[in-house]
Design a protein around this motif. Structure first.
Motif, PDB file in Angstrom:
ATOM      1  N   ALA A 211       0.840  -1.208   0.000  1.00  0.00           N
ATOM      2  CA  ALA A 211       0.000   0.000   0.000  1.00  0.00           C
ATOM      3  C   ALA A 211       0.872   1.255   0.000  1.00  0.00           C
ATOM      4  O   ALA A 211       0.552   2.249  -0.672  1.00  0.00           O
ATOM      5  CB  ALA A 211      -0.943  -0.022   1.203  1.00  0.00           C
ATOM      6  N   ALA A 212       1.979   1.210   0.734  1.00  0.00           N
ATOM      7  CA  ALA A 212       2.878   2.380   0.771  1.00  0.00           C
ATOM      8  C   ALA A 212       3.477   2.609  -0.619  1.00  0.00           C
ATOM      9  O   ALA A 212       3.520   3.751  -1.107  1.00  0.00           O
ATOM     10  CB  ALA A 212       3.981   2.157   1.807  1.00  0.00           C
ATOM     11  N   ARG A 213       3.903   1.525  -1.266  1.00  0.00           N
ATOM     12  CA  ARG A 213       4.463   1.653  -2.630  1.00  0.00           C
ATOM     13  C   ARG A 213       3.447   2.281  -3.575  1.00  0.00           C
ATOM     14  O   ARG A 213       3.799   3.010  -4.496  1.00  0.00           O
ATOM     15  CB  ARG A 213       4.876   0.278  -3.175  1.00  0.00           C
ATOM     16  CG  ARG A 213       6.287  -0.146  -2.786  1.00  0.00           C
ATOM     17  CD  ARG A 213       6.775  -1.308  -3.676  1.00  0.00           C
ATOM     18  NE  ARG A 213       5.895  -2.467  -3.652  1.00  0.00           N
ATOM     19  CZ  ARG A 213       5.967  -3.445  -2.751  1.00  0.00           C
ATOM     20  NH1 ARG A 213       6.903  -3.424  -1.815  1.00  0.00           N
ATOM     21  NH2 ARG A 213       5.123  -4.465  -2.788  1.00  0.00           N
ATOM     22  N   ALA A 214       2.162   2.011  -3.307  1.00  0.00           N
ATOM     23  CA  ALA A 214       1.103   2.587  -4.166  1.00  0.00           C
ATOM     24  C   ALA A 214       0.742   4.007  -3.724  1.00  0.00           C
ATOM     25  O   ALA A 214      -0.194   4.602  -4.273  1.00  0.00           O
ATOM     26  CB  ALA A 214      -0.126   1.676  -4.123  1.00  0.00           C
ATOM     27  N   GLY A 215       1.442   4.532  -2.714  1.00  0.00           N
ATOM     28  CA  GLY A 215       1.231   5.929  -2.304  1.00  0.00           C
ATOM     29  C   GLY A 215       0.042   6.138  -1.384  1.00  0.00           C
ATOM     30  O   GLY A 215      -0.456   7.254  -1.256  1.00  0.00           O
ATOM     31  N   LYS A 216      -0.405   5.064  -0.708  1.00  0.00           N
ATOM     32  CA  LYS A 216      -1.565   5.187   0.187  1.00  0.00           C
ATOM     33  C   LYS A 216      -1.107   5.373   1.633  1.00  0.00           C
ATOM     34  O   LYS A 216      -0.158   4.719   2.075  1.00  0.00           O
ATOM     35  CB  LYS A 216      -2.464   3.932   0.108  1.00  0.00           C
ATOM     36  CG  LYS A 216      -2.832   3.519  -1.311  1.00  0.00           C
ATOM     37  CD  LYS A 216      -3.512   4.636  -2.092  1.00  0.00           C
ATOM     38  CE  LYS A 216      -3.620   4.293  -3.561  1.00  0.00           C
ATOM     39  NZ  LYS A 216      -3.974   5.460  -4.390  1.00  0.00           N
ATOM     40  N   HIS A 217      -1.810   6.230   2.363  1.00  0.00           N
ATOM     41  CA  HIS A 217      -1.592   6.344   3.805  1.00  0.00           C
ATOM     42  C   HIS A 217      -2.184   5.106   4.479  1.00  0.00           C
ATOM     43  O   HIS A 217      -3.145   4.522   3.960  1.00  0.00           O
ATOM     44  CB  HIS A 217      -2.252   7.611   4.347  1.00  0.00           C
ATOM     45  CG  HIS A 217      -1.753   8.856   3.663  1.00  0.00           C
ATOM     46  ND1 HIS A 217      -0.504   9.390   3.924  1.00  0.00           N
ATOM     47  CD2 HIS A 217      -2.317   9.650   2.720  1.00  0.00           C
ATOM     48  CE1 HIS A 217      -0.335  10.465   3.172  1.00  0.00           C
ATOM     49  NE2 HIS A 217      -1.416  10.647   2.424  1.00  0.00           N
TER      50      HIS A 217
END
Ligand SMILES: NC(=O)c1ccc[n+]([C@@H]2O[C@H](COP(=O)([O-])OP(=O)(O)OC[C@H]3O[C@@H](n4cnc5c(N)ncnc54)[C@H](O)[C@@H]3O)[C@@H](O)[C@H]2O)c1
Length: 348
Positions: free
Chosen positions: A87-93
């Motif tokens: 999720a972080a790699r996808a830019g999500k908090h």
């Protein structure tokens, strides 16, 4: 500028369906836009609450949901790390359920992944947002308790190997599988007490030790544990957590003992609002209940979602840093190590 954060939930089981999704739907600054779970029936139970939201069995498609800002991770514990990293790699908090991970190195990797991706990470310790816990924190900070000498938690439940959550008919009880849970009653329940007490007392716990038991159930993880510790300021802590405590017993108590007053929070630990908070005066022994206005006695999950969403909308850091959650992970690991270490036995 957006006035609401668009949330997705990864892992749509008990906590997501009964607490997280209703919390997102009730928060005025949040929207629930997508779900992901390998089990379509788990997602169906949440889409029934708010029809029309996207649901995906594939992680990649979920993460590509248009406008998705933040992800709430509510899967078994061993998946917290890989899902946080994706999720972080996808830019999500990310707001991720407790415990952060099954081991500290995974938790550290999660924080690094979020830092590298410039997204916010929070651990979802909902009990920080229980109204009576907040009132107790304010009382402790105001000096109303005097010098705090001791803190005690009893947080327990009945979890047999075939345990099924209250509102479900079937369940894969990963909680008693060491590979997926990382342990038993201790890793499941002790994080709440450690986090809450450090926040209420306003000091870090710096020393811990524990004893584990497998007393009632035959599964390969602890079904009970006691933990003792010391805060930086010298106050002591004791905690009893258990999976072997019948649900009919009093089993959710948090006490803070000070030289001026003692605070007793009863049935406040858990997922819901309510319970009671009582103050006992040290000089007179008189007790009084701390009353919470009904309008403030909200679901702790709703308040947590609202607070995390507001931090994102304001571009401000969430009030609870990942570093404090890593400290709690290290305490858990230190305490677990001591449980398997040297014992002093009285033999005769
Ligand atoms: N804060 C609290 O009071 C509280 C209460 C309960 C659970 N929890 C935590 O929440 C988490 C979930 O617990 P639960 O009781 O809801 O478990 P659960 O078993 O009811 O639900 C977990 C869900 O995750 C799904 N899942 C499995 N693999 C997945 C994947 N790769 N991607 C997406 N979904 C996946 C499962 O299909 C299931 O629907 C745990 O970390 C637990 O410690 C916290």
């Amino acid at each position: 500028m957006n006035s609401k954060i668009n949330w997705g939930i990864l892992g749509c089981g008990w906590v997501a369906r009964d607490y997280v999704a209703p919390g997102i739907l009730a928060a005025s600054n949040a929207c629930l836009v997508a779900l992901s779970d390998p089990d379509p029936s788990a997602m169906a139970a949440i889409t029934a609450l708010s029809p029309g939201m996207a649901s995906y069995t594939e992680l990649d498609r979920f993460l590509q949901t248009p406008g998705l800002d933040a992800v709430y991770i509510a899967t078994p514990n061993h998946l917290h790390r890989p899902l946080t990293e994706a999720a972080a790699r996808a830019g999500k908090h990310i707001l991720c359920e407790k415990p952060m991970a099954t081991i500290t190195t995974d938790a550290e990797a999660m924080v690094s992944a979020c830092r590298d991706a410039c997204v916010q990470y929070g651990t979802a310790f909902d009990q920080r947002f229980q109204a009576r816990h907040r009132a107790l924190k304010d009382l402790a900070a105001s000096g109303a308790l005097g010098t705090i000498t001791a803190a005690r938690v009893h947080y327990a439940c009945w979890t047999p190997s075939d345990w099924v959550p209250p509102t479900q008919s079937a369940h894969d009880n990963w909680r008693v599988d060491p590979a997926r849970a990382g342990g038993g009653a201790f890793i499941d329940l002790a994080p709440h007490g450690l986090d809450l007490l450090q926040w209420i007392v306003g000091e870090q716990i710096i020393e811990v030790g524990s004893l584990f038991q497998r007393r009632v159930f035959e599964y390969p993880v602890d079904d009970g544990a006691v933990l003792m510790g010391r805060f930086e300021n010298g106050a002591l802590l004791t905690m009893n957590v258990a999976y072997n405590c019948p649900d009919a017993f009093p089993r959710r108590t948090l006490e803070i003992v000070g030289t001026e007053a003692m605070a007793i929070a009863f049935n406040t630990m858990g997922q819901t609002p309510g319970g009671s908070l009582t103050l006992v005066n040290a000089k007179t022994g008189a007790s009084r209940e701390v009353l919470i206005p009904e309008a403030d006695d909200l679901s702790p999950f709703q308040s947590q979602i609202a607070a995390f969403s507001q931090a994102l909308l304001d571009g401000a850091p969430f009030a609870f840093t990942p570093e404090r959650d890593l400290h709690t992970m290290r305490l858990l690991e230190m305490a677990s190590a001591s449980a398997g270490g040297v014992r002093i036995a009285i033999t005769g």
